[in-house]
Design an enzyme around this catalytic site. Structure first.
Site, PDB file in Angstrom:
ATOM      1  N   CYS A   1      -5.911   1.971   6.065  1.00 49.66           N
ATOM      2  CA  CYS A   1      -6.875   0.700   6.436  1.00 49.66           C
ATOM      3  C   CYS A   1      -6.064   0.341   8.022  1.00 49.66           C
ATOM      4  O   CYS A   1      -5.165   0.989   8.131  1.00 49.66           O
ATOM      5  CB  CYS A   1      -6.520  -0.330   5.155  1.00 49.66           C
TER       6      CYS A   1
ATOM      7  N   CYS B   1      -2.502  -0.302   7.541  1.00 49.74           N
ATOM      8  CA  CYS B   1      -1.269   0.748   7.305  1.00 49.74           C
ATOM      9  C   CYS B   1      -1.499   1.615   8.705  1.00 49.74           C
ATOM     10  O   CYS B   1      -0.436   2.077   9.094  1.00 49.74           O
ATOM     11  CB  CYS B   1      -1.701   1.577   6.073  1.00 49.74           C
TER      12      CYS B   1
ATOM     13  N   HIS C   1       0.783  -1.097  -0.038  1.00 46.26           N
ATOM     14  CA  HIS C   1      -0.021  -0.031   0.011  1.00 46.26           C
ATOM     15  C   HIS C   1       0.726   1.228   0.070  1.00 46.26           C
ATOM     16  O   HIS C   1       2.058   1.244   0.404  1.00 46.26           O
ATOM     17  CB  HIS C   1      -0.872   0.005   1.302  1.00 46.26           C
TER      18      HIS C   1
ATOM     19  N   GLU D   1       1.059   3.816   2.098  1.00 41.56           N
ATOM     20  CA  GLU D   1       1.622   4.103   3.284  1.00 41.56           C
ATOM     21  C   GLU D   1       2.929   3.342   3.522  1.00 41.56           C
ATOM     22  O   GLU D   1       3.996   3.872   4.008  1.00 41.56           O
ATOM     23  CB  GLU D   1       0.646   3.913   4.402  1.00 41.56           C
TER      24      GLU D   1
END
Length: 148
Positions: free
Chosen positions: A76, A79, A46, A48
């Protein structure tokens, strides 16, 4: 946030959901990342996580105290957990994520008092500019699937 928005086309070029993140220390961008799950065959890639990895390498440490994260979509649960573990001070995000957001929408790992570190969270920054590329991405994807 505008600098993070500028990175969204990089994710789109890889046919990834357009999400981008920056790590900032003392007002300077030290790292960035954007979604690369498909490109890297990595479910953890992701935006992040990519930015956190790059920041750790740039600074030569895992503890990113004194750093802030700017991200175009609410992190999420995975993360948000990584943000806490990296000791990020502040998280500034653009669009709220009604399906997966865990920095205020479905829960808030980043500010959970039971954890040994917490990050301050502020959402809704340039929200329309952050959510529109995501909406367009899925609009095109649905149209493409419908035409097959």
């Amino acid at each position: 946030m505008r600098k993070a928005i500028e990175l969204l086309p990089l994710a789109e070029e890889l046919d990834e959901v357009p999400v981008a993140a920056l790590i900032v220390k003392n007002g300077e961008i030290i790292a960035s990342g954007y979604n690369r799950r498909g490109a890297d065959s990595d479910p953890t890639a992701h935006a992040e996580v990519m930015a956190l990895r790059a920041a750790g390498k740039a600074l030569g440490v895992w503890n990113l105290s004194g750093c802030d994260m700017v991200v175009t979509l609410e992190p999420c649960a995975m993360c948000a957990g990584a943000i806490v573990n990296a000791r990020i001070d502040n998280v500034y995000f653009g669009a709220y994520d009604k399906r997966f957001g865990y920095c205020g929408t479905l829960g808030n790992i980043a500010t959970d008092e039971r954890l040994n570190h917490r990050a301050n969270v502020m959402g809704g920054i340039l929200e329309e500019e952050c959510v529109e590329p995501i909406k367009n991405f899925f609009r095109v994807r649905r149209a493409t699937k419908a035409n097959k």
